[in-house]
Design a protein around this motif. Structure first.
Motif, mmCIF file in Angstrom:
data_model
loop_
_atom_site.group_PDB
_atom_site.id
_atom_site.type_symbol
_atom_site.label_atom_id
_atom_site.label_comp_id
_atom_site.label_asym_id
_atom_site.label_seq_id
_atom_site.Cartn_x
_atom_site.Cartn_y
_atom_site.Cartn_z
ATOM 1 N N ASP A 58 0.702 -1.312 -0.042
ATOM 2 C CA ASP A 58 -0.102 -0.063 0.179
ATOM 3 C C ASP A 58 0.685 1.228 0.017
ATOM 4 O O ASP A 58 0.627 2.282 0.090
ATOM 5 C CB ASP A 58 -0.963 0.032 1.228
ATOM 6 C CG ASP A 58 -0.278 -0.103 2.354
ATOM 7 O OD1 ASP A 58 0.783 -0.451 2.633
ATOM 8 O OD2 ASP A 58 -0.968 0.246 3.607
ATOM 9 N N SER A 59 1.969 1.212 -0.136
ATOM 10 C CA SER A 59 2.990 2.337 -0.371
ATOM 11 C C SER A 59 3.036 2.858 -1.710
ATOM 12 O O SER A 59 2.761 2.098 -2.680
ATOM 13 C CB SER A 59 4.567 1.904 -0.002
ATOM 14 O OG SER A 59 4.868 1.407 1.232
ATOM 15 N N GLY A 60 2.766 4.114 -1.822
ATOM 16 C CA GLY A 60 2.693 4.982 -3.110
ATOM 17 C C GLY A 60 3.518 4.531 -4.137
ATOM 18 O O GLY A 60 2.811 4.166 -5.283
ATOM 19 N N ASP A 82 -1.971 -4.176 -0.548
ATOM 20 C CA ASP A 82 -2.174 -5.014 0.775
ATOM 21 C C ASP A 82 -0.990 -4.279 1.571
ATOM 22 O O ASP A 82 0.159 -4.590 1.089
ATOM 23 C CB ASP A 82 -2.010 -6.592 0.437
ATOM 24 C CG ASP A 82 -2.358 -7.296 1.616
ATOM 25 O OD1 ASP A 82 -1.817 -7.276 2.709
ATOM 26 O OD2 ASP A 82 -3.280 -8.413 1.692
ATOM 27 N N GLN A 83 -1.277 -4.207 2.815
ATOM 28 C CA GLN A 83 -0.222 -3.549 3.816
ATOM 29 C C GLN A 83 0.788 -4.547 4.125
ATOM 30 O O GLN A 83 1.932 -4.284 4.657
ATOM 31 C CB GLN A 83 -0.756 -2.881 4.759
ATOM 32 C CG GLN A 83 -1.614 -3.670 5.805
ATOM 33 C CD GLN A 83 -2.143 -3.113 6.946
ATOM 34 O OE1 GLN A 83 -2.134 -1.662 7.001
ATOM 35 N NE2 GLN A 83 -2.360 -3.675 8.108
ATOM 36 N N ARG A 84 0.373 -5.973 3.950
ATOM 37 C CA ARG A 84 1.277 -6.894 4.263
ATOM 38 C C ARG A 84 2.617 -6.849 3.545
ATOM 39 O O ARG A 84 3.709 -7.584 3.712
ATOM 40 C CB ARG A 84 0.560 -8.231 4.316
ATOM 41 C CG ARG A 84 -0.408 -8.532 5.472
ATOM 42 C CD ARG A 84 -1.197 -9.680 5.389
ATOM 43 N NE ARG A 84 -1.967 -9.738 4.172
ATOM 44 C CZ ARG A 84 -2.921 -10.557 3.880
ATOM 45 N NH1 ARG A 84 -3.048 -11.946 4.699
ATOM 46 N NH2 ARG A 84 -3.716 -10.577 2.665
ATOM 47 N N LEU A 85 2.569 -6.454 2.263
ATOM 48 C CA LEU A 85 3.835 -6.341 1.441
ATOM 49 C C LEU A 85 4.385 -5.130 1.725
ATOM 50 O O LEU A 85 5.343 -5.045 0.705
ATOM 51 C CB LEU A 85 2.981 -6.382 -0.254
ATOM 52 C CG LEU A 85 2.443 -7.617 -0.435
ATOM 53 C CD1 LEU A 85 1.760 -7.471 -2.025
ATOM 54 C CD2 LEU A 85 3.408 -8.782 -0.736
ATOM 55 N N ALA A 143 7.834 -11.313 13.007
ATOM 56 C CA ALA A 143 6.880 -10.439 12.643
ATOM 57 C C ALA A 143 6.716 -10.076 11.070
ATOM 58 O O ALA A 143 5.828 -10.162 10.468
ATOM 59 C CB ALA A 143 6.633 -9.244 13.529
ATOM 60 N N ILE A 144 7.820 -9.849 10.530
ATOM 61 C CA ILE A 144 7.965 -9.721 9.215
ATOM 62 C C ILE A 144 7.608 -10.962 8.402
ATOM 63 O O ILE A 144 6.727 -10.995 7.485
ATOM 64 C CB ILE A 144 9.296 -9.317 8.671
ATOM 65 C CG1 ILE A 144 9.603 -7.920 9.536
ATOM 66 C CG2 ILE A 144 9.603 -9.080 7.198
ATOM 67 C CD1 ILE A 144 11.074 -7.556 9.308
#
Length: 218
Positions: A58-60, A82-85, A143-144
């Motif tokens: 979800d980074s620009g 997806d913020q998981r990426l 966590a990553i």
């Protein structure tokens, strides 16, 4: 019988912070003109590839890269983020000079280690950065790994249920390094640096993941 799923995992295009050599994890900066041009070059090469799904972090910079890559593909699936990426979070080093990141690692390891050695120490790097961070945002390696595997298992299973095939993923350099470390540890220095717009292949058969080509460029 469904085909395996092959993820084409792409590092985003060159950004302003890449040029300025600033630390860029969860913080963001726009693609440069070169980054946009290179994304379009890759897009033209992938124009005839049938992708079952397409995702970015979800980074620009990743969202923009995915859009440029897909613009030439007439059968492109709807892009999803997806913020998981997301890239690793570097805590209070975010947006700082890359020299500060280098110095933090040298201090944490007690030596200025070359990239070829650091590539085999991904969990230890995460610990050093988390210990250095005062913001509380840096992640430990488990966590990553958990968020990345949550995504790839979910996306891979969905693609298998749909018959398998290729899935396009635009993400970040340390995410790619993490995948290689997890699934091809003996190959971590095959491409010591993951270049912008390079492609790394990750195959999923429903039971296990396997790395194919690493950091492939034109």
């Amino acid at each position: 019988m469904a085909e395996d799923v092959v993820f084409s995992v792409v590092r985003h295009g060159q950004t302003l912070f890449n040029v300025l050599q600033k630390v860029q994890g969860w913080c963001d900066s726009p693609l440069t003109e070169q980054g946009i041009a290179d994304a379009r070059i890759l897009g033209k090469k992938l124009a005839s590839v049938s992708f079952e799904a397409a995702y970015s972090s979800d980074s620009g910079r990743a969202v923009a890269t995915l859009g440029e890559v897909l613009r030439f593909n007439d059968a492109a699936p709807k892009p999803r983020s997806d913020q998981r990426l997301r890239e690793w979070c570097y805590g209070d080093l975010e947006g700082e000079s890359g020299i500060r990141l280098h110095d933090a690692l040298a201090e944490g390891f007690g030596a200025d280690l070359p990239m070829t050695e650091l590539n085999g120490l991904m969990p230890e790097i995460a610990d050093v950065l988390a210990d250095h961070d005062r913001s509380g945002r840096s992640e430990r390696f488990d966590a990553i790994e958990e968020r990345l595997m949550s995504f790839f298992l979910e996306a891979g299973t969905a693609a298998l249920d749909a018959g398998g095939g290729r899935v396009l993923v635009v993400t970040h350099a340390f995410v790619v390094k993490t995948l290689v470390y997890l699934y091809a540890r003996d190959r971590v220095n095959e491409r010591p640096k993951i270049e912008n717009l390079s492609v790394t292949e990750l195959r999923f058969d429903g039971d296990r993941f396997e790395i194919g080509g690493i950091g492939l460029t034109a």
